[in-house]
Enzyme design. Structure first.
Site, PDB file in Angstrom:
ATOM      1  N   GLY A  11      -0.775  -5.627   3.689  1.00  0.00           N
ATOM      2  CA  GLY A  11      -1.587  -5.902   4.795  1.00  0.00           C
ATOM      3  C   GLY A  11      -1.252  -6.123   6.113  1.00  0.00           C
ATOM      4  NE  ARG A  72      -2.577  -4.686  -0.503  1.00  0.00           N
ATOM      5  CZ  ARG A  72      -3.198  -5.228   0.586  1.00  0.00           C
ATOM      6  NH1 ARG A  72      -4.208  -4.522   0.842  1.00  0.00           N
ATOM      7  NH2 ARG A  72      -2.633  -6.431   1.095  1.00  0.00           N
ATOM      8  CG  ASP A 103       4.313 -11.439  -2.010  1.00  0.00           C
ATOM      9  OD1 ASP A 103       3.535 -10.591  -1.420  1.00  0.00           O
ATOM     10  OD2 ASP A 103       4.114 -12.122  -2.798  1.00  0.00           O
ATOM     11  CB  THR A 125       2.108 -11.469   5.875  1.00  0.00           C
ATOM     12  OG1 THR A 125       0.910 -12.384   5.110  1.00  0.00           O
ATOM     13  CG2 THR A 125       3.296 -12.509   5.576  1.00  0.00           C
ATOM     14  CG  ASP A 127      -1.671 -14.253   3.728  1.00  0.00           C
ATOM     15  OD1 ASP A 127      -2.749 -14.300   4.407  1.00  0.00           O
ATOM     16  OD2 ASP A 127      -1.500 -13.395   2.795  1.00  0.00           O
ATOM     17  CG  ASP A 129       2.440 -15.171   1.589  1.00  0.00           C
ATOM     18  OD1 ASP A 129       3.042 -14.560   2.366  1.00  0.00           O
ATOM     19  OD2 ASP A 129       1.883 -14.579   0.697  1.00  0.00           O
ATOM     20  NE  ARG A 171      -1.808 -12.712   0.049  1.00  0.00           N
ATOM     21  CZ  ARG A 171      -0.685 -12.033  -0.207  1.00  0.00           C
ATOM     22  NH1 ARG A 171      -0.924 -10.955  -1.436  1.00  0.00           N
ATOM     23  NH2 ARG A 171       0.483 -12.150   0.038  1.00  0.00           N
TER      24      ARG A 171
HETATM   25  P1  ADP Z   1       1.837  -7.184   0.949  1.00  0.00           P
HETATM   26  O1  ADP Z   1       3.222  -6.338   1.097  1.00  0.00           O
HETATM   27  O2  ADP Z   1       1.264  -7.284   2.228  1.00  0.00           O
HETATM   28  O3  ADP Z   1       2.243  -8.358   0.054  1.00  0.00           O
HETATM   29  P2  ADP Z   1       1.110  -5.539  -1.465  1.00  0.00           P
HETATM   30  O4  ADP Z   1       1.440  -6.644  -2.438  1.00  0.00           O
HETATM   31  O5  ADP Z   1      -0.067  -4.859  -1.627  1.00  0.00           O
HETATM   32  O6  ADP Z   1       1.238  -6.153  -0.138  1.00  0.00           O
HETATM   33  O7  ADP Z   1       2.528  -4.510  -1.633  1.00  0.00           O
HETATM   34  C1  ADP Z   1       2.395  -3.359  -0.884  1.00  0.00           C
HETATM   35  C2  ADP Z   1       2.974  -2.441  -1.538  1.00  0.00           C
HETATM   36  O8  ADP Z   1       4.126  -2.400  -1.784  1.00  0.00           O
HETATM   37  C3  ADP Z   1       2.183  -1.819  -2.882  1.00  0.00           C
HETATM   38  O9  ADP Z   1       1.136  -1.106  -2.427  1.00  0.00           O
HETATM   39  C4  ADP Z   1       3.394  -1.021  -3.334  1.00  0.00           C
HETATM   40  O10 ADP Z   1       3.216   0.147  -2.904  1.00  0.00           O
HETATM   41  C5  ADP Z   1       4.728  -1.748  -3.018  1.00  0.00           C
HETATM   42  N1  ADP Z   1       5.168  -2.668  -4.221  1.00  0.00           N
HETATM   43  C6  ADP Z   1       4.564  -3.950  -4.543  1.00  0.00           C
HETATM   44  N2  ADP Z   1       5.106  -4.268  -5.483  1.00  0.00           N
HETATM   45  C7  ADP Z   1       6.014  -3.476  -5.921  1.00  0.00           C
HETATM   46  C8  ADP Z   1       7.214  -3.356  -6.939  1.00  0.00           C
HETATM   47  N3  ADP Z   1       7.179  -4.142  -7.861  1.00  0.00           N
HETATM   48  N4  ADP Z   1       7.970  -2.290  -6.883  1.00  0.00           N
HETATM   49  C9  ADP Z   1       7.877  -1.287  -6.045  1.00  0.00           C
HETATM   50  N5  ADP Z   1       6.709  -1.257  -5.288  1.00  0.00           N
HETATM   51  C10 ADP Z   1       6.160  -2.310  -4.982  1.00  0.00           C
END
Ligand code: ADP
Length: 319
Positions: A11, A72, A103, A125, A127, A129, A171
């Site tokens: 995000g 993502r 995260d 972010t 958030d 969080d 969230r």
């Molecule tokens: P944010 O970083 O805002 O929390 P997401 O949770 O959608 O957003 O994570 C962003 C991207 O990080 C995901 O689309 C994926 O490509 C990568 N990612 C998330 N979790 C993992 C993981 N366990 N291993 C590898 N890449 C990850």
């Protein structure tokens, strides 16, 4: 460390551009080559890398969104996807990475570090969080956006003598609701960490009406439920006309506040310093106005806590 890569992922949040600018400018200042990766981990897999120079990040410090765009990436969660990304990094001779995101993006940063590319996470972010840091980049801007909206809704709420529910993002974290609620003088703040106490919300509304209060503002964090349903329920229970506003994605945009620009500038520069000290697998945070770094696993293992002092204060000030 000669070549540093930078990407934004997950995000978006206001201030990401200021963080990119800090990575690029401080990297070049320290004699590094800096590569910008477009569209997060997806762009890494597809080789969307471009060398950045001092002018590439001109005129972006005040802009919301992210000039590198974000995505993502499902593919990056697979081992094959990450292997493709690693090959791309090898082709472009990238020695270390800075990942700006939340995260989920930090999990990806951890995986890159495991593959031998030292990677530093910078928290972008709205958030707020992440427990390990006092603030994340974009939170302050989002709070200010919500406070601005509260002021506007307060005007019309007063004119009509209505109750208004304002649903905000975050969230599972109630920080945006909490901080904006305190700054906006809300009557009730409903956050996931505490849950909804319908009786208390209604009692406050009725008490306020009985002592001649013209407006009633309720801030609802999205993690608790929907504003429209809650509004209907409150109207039924109190007999007060109630309106709901869902602020939605406007909270993710806009020019970053000075606070977020400064935070992003400091964090971006710290990330580069860490890479130049040959450190990886770390996240940058801020505590007591000082940036610091911490192991990614350790940082993500900390459970986000409710800022109880703020919650209690809001309750006291809205009697
Ligand atoms: P944010 O970083 O805002 O929390 P997401 O949770 O959608 O957003 O994570 C962003 C991207 O990080 C995901 O689309 C994926 O490509 C990568 N990612 C998330 N979790 C993992 C993981 N366990 N291993 C590898 N890449 C990850």
């Amino acid at each position: 460390m000669q070549t540093i890569g930078v990407l934004t992922s997950g995000g978006d949040s206001p201030g990401m551009n200021a963080a990119i600018r800090a990575v690029v400018r401080s990297g070049i200042f320290k004699g590094c080559r800096v590569m910008g990766v477009k569209r997060g981990y997806d762009g890494l897999i597809n080789g969307q890398l471009e060398e950045m120079n001092l002018s590439s990040v001109a005129d972006i410090i005040h802009r919301g969104g992210t000039m590198l765009r974000t995505a993502r990436s499902e593919e990056f969660i697979t081992e094959e996807g990450r292997q493709k990304a690693l090959n791309v990094l090898k082709v472009f001779n990238v020695d270390g990475m800075v990942v700006i995101g939340g995260d989920g993006s930090f999990r990806g940063a951890q995986k890159l570090s495991e593959l031998g590319i030292p990677t530093i996470g910078v928290p972008g972010t709205i958030d707020n969080d992440l427990e390990y840091t006092d603030y994340t980049i974009g939170f302050d801007t989002a709070v200010n956006t919500v406070v601005d909206a509260i002021s506007k809704i307060r005007d019309t709420s007063t004119s009509h003598g209505r109750a208004n529910i304002i649903e905000v993002m975050g969230r599972h974290c109630g920080d945006i609701a909490l901080y904006a609620g305190l700054a906006g003088g809300a009557e009730s703040i409903i956050i996931p960490e505490v849950g909804l106490d319908m009786e208390q919300v209604c009692r406050k509304l009725i008490k306020g009406r009985n002592r001649g209060k013209l407006h009633s503002l309720i801030i609802l964090a999205e993690g608790v439920g929907g504003a429209i349903e809650l509004g209907k329920e409150i109207e039924e229970k109190t007999g007060m006309e109630t309106r709901a506003t869902i602020l939605g994605h406007l909270q993710r945009g806009g020019s970053p506040t000075a606070f977020d620009r400064i935070l992003a500038s400091k964090m971006g520069a710290t990330a580069v310093e860490l890479l130049l000290e040959n450190k990886g697998n770390q996240v940058v945070g801020v505590k007591g106005n000082k940036t610091f770094s911490m192991d990614i696993e350790e940082a993500l293992s900390l459970k986000k806590q409710l800022h109880e002092d703020i919650y209690k204060l809001t309750d006291i000030l809205s009697i």
